[in-house]
Enzyme design. Structure first.
Site, PDB file in Angstrom:
ATOM      1  N   SER A 160      -1.680   1.395  11.191  1.00 58.05           N
ATOM      2  CA  SER A 160      -0.634   1.038  10.227  1.00 58.05           C
ATOM      3  C   SER A 160      -1.113   1.129   8.793  1.00 58.05           C
ATOM      4  CB  SER A 160      -0.051  -0.340  10.505  1.00 58.05           C
ATOM      5  OG  SER A 160      -0.990  -1.339  10.230  1.00 58.05           O
ATOM      6  N   VAL A 161      -2.248   0.525   8.458  1.00 57.33           N
ATOM      7  CA  VAL A 161      -2.722   0.718   7.076  1.00 57.33           C
ATOM      8  C   VAL A 161      -3.029   2.186   6.843  1.00 57.33           C
ATOM      9  CG1 VAL A 161      -3.527  -1.462   6.129  1.00 57.33           C
ATOM     10  CG2 VAL A 161      -4.979  -0.246   7.752  1.00 57.33           C
ATOM     11  N   SER A 181       0.365  -6.014   3.022  1.00 57.13           N
ATOM     12  CA  SER A 181      -0.749  -5.094   3.310  1.00 57.13           C
ATOM     13  C   SER A 181      -2.079  -5.834   3.300  1.00 57.13           C
ATOM     14  CB  SER A 181      -0.830  -3.987   2.252  1.00 57.13           C
ATOM     15  OG  SER A 181       0.389  -3.322   2.109  1.00 57.13           O
ATOM     16  N   LEU A 198       0.809  -1.218   0.000  1.00 59.34           N
ATOM     17  CA  LEU A 198       0.000   0.000   0.000  1.00 59.34           C
ATOM     18  C   LEU A 198       0.842   1.269   0.000  1.00 59.34           C
ATOM     19  CD1 LEU A 198      -2.993  -0.871   2.348  1.00 59.34           C
ATOM     20  CD2 LEU A 198      -3.139  -0.055  -0.016  1.00 59.34           C
ATOM     21  N   GLY A 219      -8.361  -5.794  10.359  1.00 63.22           N
ATOM     22  CA  GLY A 219      -9.361  -5.087  11.161  1.00 63.22           C
ATOM     23  C   GLY A 219      -9.786  -3.734  10.674  1.00 63.22           C
ATOM     24  N   GLY A 220      -8.862  -2.902  10.208  1.00 62.26           N
ATOM     25  CA  GLY A 220      -9.303  -1.616   9.736  1.00 62.26           C
ATOM     26  C   GLY A 220      -8.290  -0.507   9.830  1.00 62.26           C
ATOM     27  N   ARG A 273      -1.838  -2.618  22.500  1.00 58.31           N
ATOM     28  CA  ARG A 273      -1.325  -3.968  22.255  1.00 58.31           C
ATOM     29  C   ARG A 273      -0.143  -4.325  23.147  1.00 58.31           C
ATOM     30  NH1 ARG A 273      -1.553  -3.914  15.641  1.00 58.31           N
ATOM     31  NH2 ARG A 273      -3.804  -4.226  15.544  1.00 58.31           N
TER      32      ARG A 273
END
Ligand code: SF4
Ligand code: SF4
Ligand code: FES
EC number: 1.3.5.1
Lengths: 264, 660
Positions: free
Chosen positions: B410-411, B44, B15, B49-50, B301
């Site tokens: 992250s995304v 990627s 990405l 999850g999103g 996390r």
């Protein structure tokens, strides 16, 4: 271990350490051929391997590469059934190797590369090149406006429609449907279930403003929807269980109508 | 020697790389992408999850804003992040989501009316107002004050990657698949492209460029148990390190995700817990509220993973033939929810565990997941040491994550950084600095060195096998440089890794076949992975404090007085170990001065400037009622953004009380 050829045994270790065997010896009959090597002849070679609990073909192939055949070529990336890299013929049937458990099979397992795609070596085939060619021919994208407004509130979309689009978008371009398709094996440029499903996906999408007439120009021939013989080899082997049968039938009806309009 | 040239060379087809390439292409640059694998196979795709963006469309997101996203991200980072860059990021995230909506991503949408959810183990009914119907919705994730994570079922990364990749095809950007950049061409001041190896044929070639961008993702595979794809071996960061000039930063900041399935380490999304899933121990007891009464399973996390490992060490794990683990329970979410919103999770459970999560518990244990560290860049993605070298996404340390990244960031970072860095690269190429005459002797020299190294490996007949050394490295990292770290273990790790690096010079290859040769590829990568591992271990050994995911049992407190700084690692040519230096974070320039995160340890050592800065910030907040004036006074950042992205984000106006 990876699609690019390197073999890092970490996932093998993570999946199979200190657990003993299952008592079975597997015999993997693997297609071997390295087109880059003038001395190489296509052949099947058999590799014995002690099975361990929870063993997948990903683990098995990596162990063979590590212990018996350092030059063995195969493609894995995610090893989780989501990236579509590891399609191969497993006992003659296209499937994802990374999520195939050896326990589900007889001890003799025959592995061959997917047909139709260009062979890179052994079990590795060039699906990427085929998929890019298909995408270019079918224009599998939303025709985007360069200066779309991204500062204002987005256009609403029905929640169910978004889910329907995603349903078709789950394709992972693994190529199993192509390998399982009689038409694709005969016609190099046939879009296949993967391509036709994409057209169905964009056709659903309100952000894609193309008309059925536009789609007809892309798939209204024997390389497209009319090349499909509706035998449904594709649906049977699709690892994502996409509703290919319904989509292909629907698209055929729509394209027949678009064709009638186009030809007056 | 074959030489290709383009204005911009992007290394990595995930990405971050794709979005950067599209940005530069739109500005008229000629762009090429190199990718180890077909781009749609990039890691990627595994982001389930999103993506966080403060759209505030759904009822649990009402009141969200860039300000709240900013504070969550900085707290998540344990104050390790660069706050001005975090501001750029949170400002851009809504734009990125909306751009992706234009490009075809079928974001899940708000549905008006009542809908059942699970919050803190209890069923609750939420009522969404009709006026929000059809807007992009969001789910809950760890460490966030609002439900902010936009998603497409649990295939968010897949959907984003497919649409962005297809846009790159539409823009006619060539992607050279199965190509590995093996060295950067540089003269110690400026980067001119890369030497590239074709992984199908073994051919070596040069690809020169005015700007080069590393977007190769993380290096999780230096660990034995990792959620990462097998291609995540950090080679982008490694070739930057090999220059001897460019720095990597915060390499010791490595994230462990709470829910890798046990024992394979395959990820199941944080969305499981965000949507209401619980963590249970061997006796079926929900233990997280005992440690984190407020956030429970939805602390960040680093905190959740630590409590899980601690709980296992106390003897509360479930025992199997493979070792100890805990359970993830999503049964309470119900079949309908799992079938629609967690379907990849369901498939993974079916295929790899042979269980149905609708009725059964999922065995989980924390696994290496994300590399916060990477190639150090400035706010526009450029290396401070090597002009013309850019980096973005997980490969970079841009630094919005500091010592712990929040789920969903992250995304979001990949596309946001791509939008910014794509513009920055185009600006650079159009500027004076971006013009360059490429010295062919330099290219030849670099090419020759790589050719010799590869020829040397192919002819090698030493006693060592690359596979054995890789395994030893992975064991060392997982054993000594994992969730809990201490001085003796880290010292041992550094010693072992240095020894492995020395042994890696005595390899003997068995496969000499022409073409792809997987054994050669591994042998070539081995010393480079070991160098990254040494940067991680040495950085962790030096850092005598606990911050975010870096947790030292012998130094359990965060120590702002000594360690509010970023680690920089450089590997001087010919050296046996990395050279570490430190870059202080300026408390007096922070919008949010260091404090308690709202979860995790309360106790930390203050920085001497913190109290003074707190007073300053409070005074500014009182004095400036206008938001933009306040921002200017506290911490200006808008000037860093490309001009086209400076406008404010419009937001949905929720109906007032009683209007629903
Ligand atoms: S139904 Fe059509 S696409 Fe599917 S396998 Fe048969 S011919 Fe190929
Ligand atoms: S339609 Fe199914 S079988 Fe075909 S490429 Fe997509 S996921 Fe694979
Ligand atoms: S390796 Fe990704 S699907 Fe098998």
């Amino acid at each position: 271990m990876s699609e690019d050829g390197a073999g890092v045994p970490s996932a093998v270790a993570a999946g199979s350490q200190d657990q003993g065997g299952t008592g079975r010896t597997l015999y993997l009959e693997i297609f071997r051929y390295n087109p880059a090597d003038p001395d190489s002849e296509p052949q099947f070679r058999t590799y014995p391997l002690e099975e361990t609990p929870g063993m997948t073909l990903f683990i098995a192939l990596n162990l063979i590469r590590e212990e018996q055949e350092p030059g063995l070529q195969f493609d894995f990336v995610c090893r989780a059934g989501i990236c579509g890299s590891c399609g191969m013929l497993i006992n003659g049937r296209p499937g994802l190797a990374c999520r195939t458990l050896t326990a589900s099979m007889e001890p003799r397992i025959r592995l061959a590369p997917l047909p139709v795609f260009e062979l890179i070596g052994d079990l590795s085939v060039n699906t990427g090149k085929w998929m890019r060619g298909m995408s270019e021919r079918l224009q599998t994208w939303v025709p985007a406006t360069v200066d779309a407004d991204i500062d204002s509130i987005e256009a609403p979309m029905e929640p169910e429609l978004a889910e329907q689009i995603y349903e078709l978008e789950r394709c992972i371009e693994c190529g199993c449907c192509i390998a399982g398709c009689g038409t694709a094996i005969m016609h190099e440029r046939f879009a296949g279930a993967v391509g036709l499903n994409k057209v169905a996906r964009f056709r659903l999408d309100p952000r894609d403003t193309r008309s059925d007439g536009n789609y007809y120009e892309l798939i209204g021939d024997d390389d497209g929807i009319f090349g499909c013989m509706s035998l449904m080899g594709c649906q049977d082997v699709c690892p994502k269980s996409l509703p290919l049968q319904t989509q292909l039938a629907y698209l055929r009806r729509k394209m027949l109508r678009a064709g009638l309009i186009a030809t007056g | 020697m074959k030489v290709l040239h383009s204005d911009v060379l992007v290394i990595g087809g995930g990405l971050a790389g794709l979005r950067t390439a599209i940005g530069a292409r739109r500005r008229g640059m000629e762009v090429s992408i190199l990718s180890l694998v077909p781009p749609k196979r990039s890691h990627s795709a595994a982001a389930q999850g999103g993506m966080q963006a403060s759209l505030a469309n759904s009822i649990k997101g009402f009141g969200d804003s860039e300000d709240v996203h900013f504070a969550d991200t900085v707290r998540g980072s344990d104050w390790g992040a660069d706050q001005a860059v975090v501001r750029m990021f949170v400002h851009m995230a809504p734009k990125a989501v909306r751009e992706l909506a234009h490009w075809g991503v079928p974001w899940n949408r708000v549905k008006a009316g009542p809908h059942p959810v699970v919050i803190n183990g209890e069923p609750v009914t939420l009522q969404e107002p009709p006026s929000a119907h059809g807007l992009i919705t969001a789910r809950n994730f760890g460490g966030t004050a609002k439900w902010r994570t936009c998603y497409v079922s649990d295939g968010t990364g897949h959907s984003m990657l497919y649409n962005v990749s297809d846009q790159a095809i539409a823009a006619n950007i060539p992607v050279h698949e199965r190509m590995e950049a093996v060295a950067l061409i540089h003269d110690g001041r400026r980067c001119y492209g890369a030497i590239v190896r074709n992984l199908m044929t073994g051919e070596l070639l040069a690809h020169t460029a005015r700007a080069t961008c590393i977007a190769t993702g993380g290096f999780g595979r230096i660990y034995r148990v990792s959620t990462n794809a097998v291609i995540n071996e950090g080679m982008g960061a490694a070739i930057a390190l090999e220059t001897g000039v460019a720095t990597l930063s915060n390499m010791e900041a490595v994230q462990f995700h709470p829910t890798g399935i046990f024992p394979a380490g395959i990820l199941v999304t944080e969305g499981c817990r965000g949507d209401g899933g619980l963590l249970l121990d061997g006796r079926g007891h929900r233990f997280m509220p005992d440690y984190e009464p407020e956030k429970a399973e939805l602390a960040s996390r680093d905190v959740v993973s630590r409590h899980m490992e601690y709980h296992i060490r106390k003897g509360h794990g479930a025992e199997t033939r493979f070792g100890q683990h805990l359970w993830l329970d999503i049964r309470l979410l119900g079949e309908d929810h799992i079938n629609h919103k967690l379907r990849e999770v369901k498939e993974i459970c079916q295929y790899f565990l042979g269980i149905d999560p609708v009725h059964e518990l999922i065995p989980v244990r924390p696994a290496q997941h994300y590399s916060m560290g990477g190639v150090r860049t400035d706010a526009l993605g450029q290396s401070p040491q090597l002009a013309g070298l850019f980096a973005c996404g997980e490969a970079a340390c841009w630094d919005i994550h500091g010592f712990n990244r929040l789920g969903g960031n992250s995304v979001a970072e990949t596309v946001v950084a791509g939008m910014i860095v794509g513009e920055a690269i185009a600006d650079y190429c159009q500027s004076e600095a971006g013009q360059c005459a490429i010295d062919s002797a330099l290219v030849n020299d670099c090419y020759r060195r790589q050719r010799e190294e590869i020829a040397g490996l192919l002819a090698s007949s030493g006693p060592e096998r690359a596979g054995d050394l890789v395994r030893a490295m992975q064991d060392t990292m997982t054993t000594h440089v994992g969730i809990y770290r201490d001085g003796p273990g880290l010292t041992e790790a550094v010693r072992t890794l240095a020894e492995l690096l020395a042994r890696s010079r005595d390899l003997g290859l068995h496969c000499r076949a022409p073409g792809a040769n997987p054994e050669l590829v591994l042998a070539w990568r081995l010393p480079r992975m070991l160098k990254l591992a040494l940067c991680v271990a040495q950085g962790a050994l030096n850092r005598e404090e606990s911050r975010g995911a870096h947790s030292r049992v012998d130094f359990p407190r965060r120590d702002d007085s000594r360690w509010l700084k970023r680690t920089l690692a450089r590997w001087p040519t010919g050296a046996r170990q990395p050279e570490l230096s430190y870059e202080a974070l300026d408390v007096m320039a922070m919008e949010l001065p260091p404090g308690w995160r709202g979860y995790g340890e309360r106790d930390h050592v203050h920085h001497p400037d913190t109290a003074r800065r707190e007073a300053e910030v409070a005074a500014v907040r009182q004095r400036c009622t206008d938001a933009s004036a306040r921002q200017e006074a506290l911490m200006p950042y808008a000037h860093l953004l490309p001009e086209r992205y400076r406008r404010e984000n419009e937001r949905f106006e929720p109906p007032g009380e009683g209007e629903q």
